[in-house]
Design a protein around this motif. Structure first.
Motif, PDB file in Angstrom:
ATOM      1  N   ARG A  88      34.090  24.641  48.634  1.00 33.79           N
ATOM      2  CA  ARG A  88      33.817  25.110  47.272  1.00 33.79           C
ATOM      3  C   ARG A  88      34.711  26.298  46.897  1.00 33.79           C
ATOM      4  O   ARG A  88      35.495  26.776  47.716  1.00 33.79           O
ATOM      5  CB  ARG A  88      32.337  25.466  47.143  1.00 33.79           C
ATOM      6  CG  ARG A  88      31.421  24.250  47.260  1.00 33.79           C
ATOM      7  CD  ARG A  88      29.946  24.653  47.234  1.00 33.79           C
ATOM      8  NE  ARG A  88      29.065  23.490  47.254  1.00 33.79           N
ATOM      9  CZ  ARG A  88      28.693  22.833  48.348  1.00 33.79           C
ATOM     10  NH1 ARG A  88      29.145  23.225  49.547  1.00 33.79           N
ATOM     11  NH2 ARG A  88      27.890  21.791  48.275  1.00 33.79           N
ATOM     12  N   SER A  89      34.553  26.761  45.661  1.00 37.22           N
ATOM     13  CA  SER A  89      35.422  27.806  45.114  1.00 37.22           C
ATOM     14  C   SER A  89      34.579  28.925  44.500  1.00 37.22           C
ATOM     15  O   SER A  89      33.387  28.760  44.257  1.00 37.22           O
ATOM     16  CB  SER A  89      36.333  27.220  44.032  1.00 37.22           C
ATOM     17  OG  SER A  89      37.026  26.085  44.490  1.00 37.22           O
ATOM     18  N   TYR A  90      35.227  30.062  44.225  1.00 37.35           N
ATOM     19  CA  TYR A  90      34.569  31.115  43.442  1.00 37.35           C
ATOM     20  C   TYR A  90      35.595  32.130  42.954  1.00 37.35           C
ATOM     21  O   TYR A  90      36.726  32.185  43.426  1.00 37.35           O
ATOM     22  CB  TYR A  90      33.448  31.808  44.223  1.00 37.35           C
ATOM     23  CG  TYR A  90      33.852  32.594  45.455  1.00 37.35           C
ATOM     24  CD1 TYR A  90      34.298  33.907  45.365  1.00 37.35           C
ATOM     25  CD2 TYR A  90      33.736  32.030  46.719  1.00 37.35           C
ATOM     26  CE1 TYR A  90      34.632  34.634  46.490  1.00 37.35           C
ATOM     27  CE2 TYR A  90      34.056  32.744  47.854  1.00 37.35           C
ATOM     28  CZ  TYR A  90      34.507  34.047  47.739  1.00 37.35           C
ATOM     29  OH  TYR A  90      34.834  34.761  48.869  1.00 37.35           O
ATOM     30  N   GLY A  91      35.170  32.951  41.977  1.00 44.74           N
ATOM     31  CA  GLY A  91      36.035  33.977  41.411  1.00 44.74           C
ATOM     32  C   GLY A  91      35.711  35.347  41.955  1.00 44.74           C
ATOM     33  O   GLY A  91      34.633  35.590  42.524  1.00 44.74           O
ATOM     34  N   ILE A  92      36.652  36.268  41.760  1.00 45.02           N
ATOM     35  CA  ILE A  92      36.503  37.625  42.287  1.00 45.02           C
ATOM     36  C   ILE A  92      37.213  38.609  41.354  1.00 45.02           C
ATOM     37  O   ILE A  92      38.235  38.299  40.746  1.00 45.02           O
ATOM     38  CB  ILE A  92      37.078  37.715  43.718  1.00 45.02           C
ATOM     39  CG1 ILE A  92      36.939  39.125  44.290  1.00 45.02           C
ATOM     40  CG2 ILE A  92      38.521  37.269  43.764  1.00 45.02           C
ATOM     41  CD1 ILE A  92      37.311  39.222  45.761  1.00 45.02           C
ATOM     42  N   LEU A  93      36.638  39.794  41.223  1.00 43.50           N
ATOM     43  CA  LEU A  93      37.226  40.889  40.456  1.00 43.50           C
ATOM     44  C   LEU A  93      37.117  42.144  41.303  1.00 43.50           C
ATOM     45  O   LEU A  93      36.041  42.468  41.800  1.00 43.50           O
ATOM     46  CB  LEU A  93      36.467  41.071  39.133  1.00 43.50           C
ATOM     47  CG  LEU A  93      36.783  42.313  38.294  1.00 43.50           C
ATOM     48  CD1 LEU A  93      38.225  42.315  37.831  1.00 43.50           C
ATOM     49  CD2 LEU A  93      35.820  42.386  37.092  1.00 43.50           C
TER      50      LEU A  93
END
Length: 294
Positions: A88-93
């Motif tokens: 799976r994937s995800y975003g980051i800041l």
């Protein structure tokens, strides 16, 4: 008194169900092998800008001091095909800026990261407990990147309130870029780990409180070495916005967002988009250690 644990294995709550599964430990209670972790991919947007050094100093923990120019790097990235969450994937800041940390028997020149937002609770709980990363939750769309037009944009939100957005334009690919983790400058990344002791009204303070670092003692390497990665880099123009919030809009993080929004954007000094692919195991950051304070 402790639960029945396997020596050398990682654990996190709830410990009664066995060793902790995650990016640094296989479900069998051992480390993942490189073959099992495959290839991960990431697109990484970053804008760095000069800000007020006095305001940066206010968010430095004990033992830290600013190093060089007060340049704040703001990175918004999207990770794909992560082995430990079954592809799976995800975003980051995240934020970072150059610092010097003076510990008991070592001085580390690197970058300090005061806050990271991530789009998977699983990544947050493993990173907070095992690595000491200051992670909070946010929702991210996948980066919109039009390579033909040379534009890219992304945002971060919580419960329909968008507190951050970023846009890059005029992106032109660079030939033979230096392979470094964006924003790190190639040096160690530093974090401040704090876990409170459970006590009535919280009066007993911290259970643990110390700096964490992924580089071995005496090393100037970044937490993630990218020599074995496929790596491309674009530069261009860009803009970003921090949208101040009320308690009602961001009950647990409005103070963080508003503090960051108050860090004046005096001059943009660097805009980049990086795309890389490499061994999934390389981003596990299994080398994190505690740095003894002075």
């Amino acid at each position: 008194m402790t639960v029945n644990t396997i020596p050398g294995a990682r654990y996190r709550m709830p410990t009664v169900f066995g060793p902790a599964i995650g990016p640094r430990q296989h479900p069998d209670g051992r480390m993942w092998t490189p073959e099992e972790t495959g290839t991960m991919n990431s697109d990484w947007m970053r804008i760095a800008y000069r800000t007020d050094p006095a305001k940066l100093e206010r968010i430095l923990p004990p033992g830290f001091e600013l190093r060089g120019e007060p340049i704040l790097s703001v990175s918004c990235a999207w990770f794909r095909n992560l082995y430990w969450i079954a592809g799976r994937s995800y975003g980051i800041l995240s934020l970072d800026f150059p610092v010097t940390y003076r510990g008991k028997d070592e001085v580390i020149e690197g970058s300090f990261c005061p806050i990271i937002w991530e789009g998977r609770p699983d990544a947050i709980l493993t990173g907070r407990e095992e690595l000491g990363f200051p992670k909070m939750f946010a929702e991210f769309p996948e980066i919109e990147w039009d390579r033909e037009l040379g534009t890219a944009r992304c945002s971060a939100s919580w419960m329909d309130f968008t507190f951050f957005d970023i846009e890059l334009t005029g992106l032109v690919e660079e030939a033979n870029p230096k392979k470094i983790l964006p924003g790190s400058g190639g040096g160690p990344q530093l974090y401040y780990k704090y876990m409170p002791r459970t006590s009535p009204n919280g009066v007993e303070g911290a259970d643990i409180e110390y700096v964490t670092c992924g580089a071995p003692k005496g090393s100037t390497a970044a937490n993630i070495v990218m020599d074995d990665f496929e790596y491309r880099r674009w530069t261009g123009d860009g803009s970003l916005n921090w949208h101040k919030a009320t308690f009602e809009q961001l009950p647990l993080t409005f103070n963080i967002v508003n503090t960051v929004a108050d860090l004046d954007m005096l001059e943009i000094v660097e805009v980049e988009m990086v795309s890389f692919a490499g061994p999934g195991i390389a981003i596990a950051v299994n080398s994190m250690r505690a740095v003894e304070p002075a």
